[in-house]
Design a protein around this motif. Structure first.
Motif, short mmCIF file in Angstrom:
data_model
loop_
_atom_site.label_atom_id
_atom_site.label_comp_id
_atom_site.label_asym_id
_atom_site.label_seq_id
_atom_site.Cartn_x
_atom_site.Cartn_y
_atom_site.Cartn_z
N SER A 31 0.93 -1.30 0.49
CA SER A 31 0.16 0.25 0.22
C SER A 31 0.82 1.14 -0.11
N ASP A 50 -3.11 0.85 11.88
CA ASP A 50 -4.23 1.05 11.09
C ASP A 50 -3.43 -0.07 9.47
N THR A 53 -4.61 -3.50 10.34
CA THR A 53 -5.50 -3.46 10.73
C THR A 53 -5.98 -4.18 9.11
N ASP A 54 -5.36 -2.70 7.93
CA ASP A 54 -5.41 -3.05 6.83
C ASP A 54 -5.23 -4.88 5.97
N GLN A 56 -4.99 -6.93 7.88
CA GLN A 56 -5.97 -7.89 8.38
C GLN A 56 -6.96 -8.58 7.37
N GLN A 57 -7.48 -7.48 6.98
CA GLN A 57 -8.97 -8.00 5.89
C GLN A 57 -8.74 -7.95 4.70
N HIS A 58 -7.43 -7.85 3.87
CA HIS A 58 -6.75 -8.33 2.68
C HIS A 58 -6.44 -10.10 2.81
N HIS A 60 -6.79 -12.41 5.92
CA HIS A 60 -8.18 -13.12 6.42
C HIS A 60 -7.43 -14.40 7.11
N THR A 132 -5.54 -3.40 19.65
CA THR A 132 -6.22 -4.53 18.59
C THR A 132 -5.63 -5.76 18.72
#
Length: 333
Positions: A31, A50, A53-54, A56-58, A60, A132
């Protein structure tokens, strides 16, 4: 600098490099935010959160922080890693970690408590909404993974690991990783070790440090017309001595099983002095550290056993004709 209510402190820039290395290994898209922190000495903890978190979202992936920690190298932790590599026991390394932990993360004080026959190391002052599960996973796993990386084949035995966030779906992954009981929804994120573990010695700590630093210092030996085994041992002793702030000629000669006079005579035959050899090593180490954009000048001065940053700056200008900052800037032209 203005302090905001939810100011979360800053982290060592090498952690950004760790996330970059992990992303490359997993084939993730890098990114723009991750690119931007690659050459920073430090950046806000909130940005690290952040980025995680990003990620983790990509990806999984359960227990993401534990998986990232598997990729840690000394350069990702900076000065604490360099110092720990010169320690002889786990207890000594943990003491140095306690002394300098704010250089890795300065937003929350490290808490060390004795619980009978156990030592608890944790982070208790971070507001729940700022952290988190992944940030706590990474913090605990990084410390454990780094320590285990330099231990003998017999691994560190952990008693318990505590996390403040609720238990995820698959808690078995955590127990397999830490090889102990793992509790969730606890008041403090911490790792608990039996006190007797502190006496464990590191696996060839001096050899590991030598391998990291001798790449640069070897050039000094190459310049000597008749390099000997004694010169190589002297080089290693000075390298280790500088890390431990025990680089004076007396302790160095003792390590070599020589008298001060014998060592001085050996160096005189080569047309040099102990002070010159020590400063040559300092010079090469300084250039090695300056190539790491995440290390501040203050941290480099500490690594080179200078009591003040100004003393390091004066010495470096005598060696090169440039200030450390000028020399570093030239590397990126």
């Amino acid at each position: 600098m203005q302090q905001f209510k939810d100011y979360t402190g800053s982290v060592y820039g090498g952690l950004g490099h760790l996330l970059y290395t992990y992303s490359q290994a997993k084939g993730l898209v890098i990114s723009e935010k991750l690119e931007q922190v690659q050459n920073l000495e430090r950046f806000d903890f909130s940005l690290l959160r952040d980025l995680l978190t990003d990620m983790q979202q990509h990806i999984h992936m359960p227990a993401l922080g534990l998986d990232i920690a598997e990729h840690v190298q000394p350069k990702h932790l900076g000065i604490i890693a360099y110092i720990a590599l010169s320690c002889n026991t786990l207890g000594e390394a943990l003491q140095r970690y306690y002394d300098f932990h704010r250089l890795v993360y300065d937003g929350s004080a490290l808490q060390v408590n004795m619980l009978g026959d156990y030592l608890a190391i944790g982070w208790g002052n971070m507001p729940f909404h700022i952290t988190t599960q992944v940030t706590h996973e990474l913090a605990i796993a990084l410390m454990l993974q780094f320590m285990k990386y330099f231990m003998n084949c017999e691994d560190i035995q952990v008693h318990e690991v505590h996390f403040v966030h609720p238990a995820p779906k698959n808690t078995v992954l955590y127990e397999q990783y830490f090889r102990c009981r793992v509790r969730f929804s606890q008041p403090v994120a911490q790792i608990i070790l039996p006190v007797h573990e502190l006496a464990k010695s590191f696996c060839q700590g001096d050899q590991t440090l030598q391998n990291l630093l001798m790449q640069q210092a070897q050039s000094l030996l190459d310049k000597l017309p008749h390099s000997t085994q004694l010169d190589q041992r002297l080089q290693q002793a000075i390298l280790i001595g500088i890390q431990k702030n025990q680089y004076q000629i007396e302790p160095i000669s003792q390590q070599l099983n020589m008298s001060v006079r014998q060592l001085q005579r050996h160096l005189q035959q080569q047309g040099t002095t102990y002070q010159q050899r020590m400063q040559e090593v300092r010079h090469l180490l300084a250039e090695q550290y300056l190539k790491d954009p995440h290390l501040s000048l203050q941290e480099i001065a500490l690594l080179l056993s200078y009591s003040e940053q100004s003393a390091f700056q004066r010495a470096f200008k005598q060696w090169t004709g440039f200030t450390p900052q000028q020399w570093r800037q030239q590397q990126y032209l």
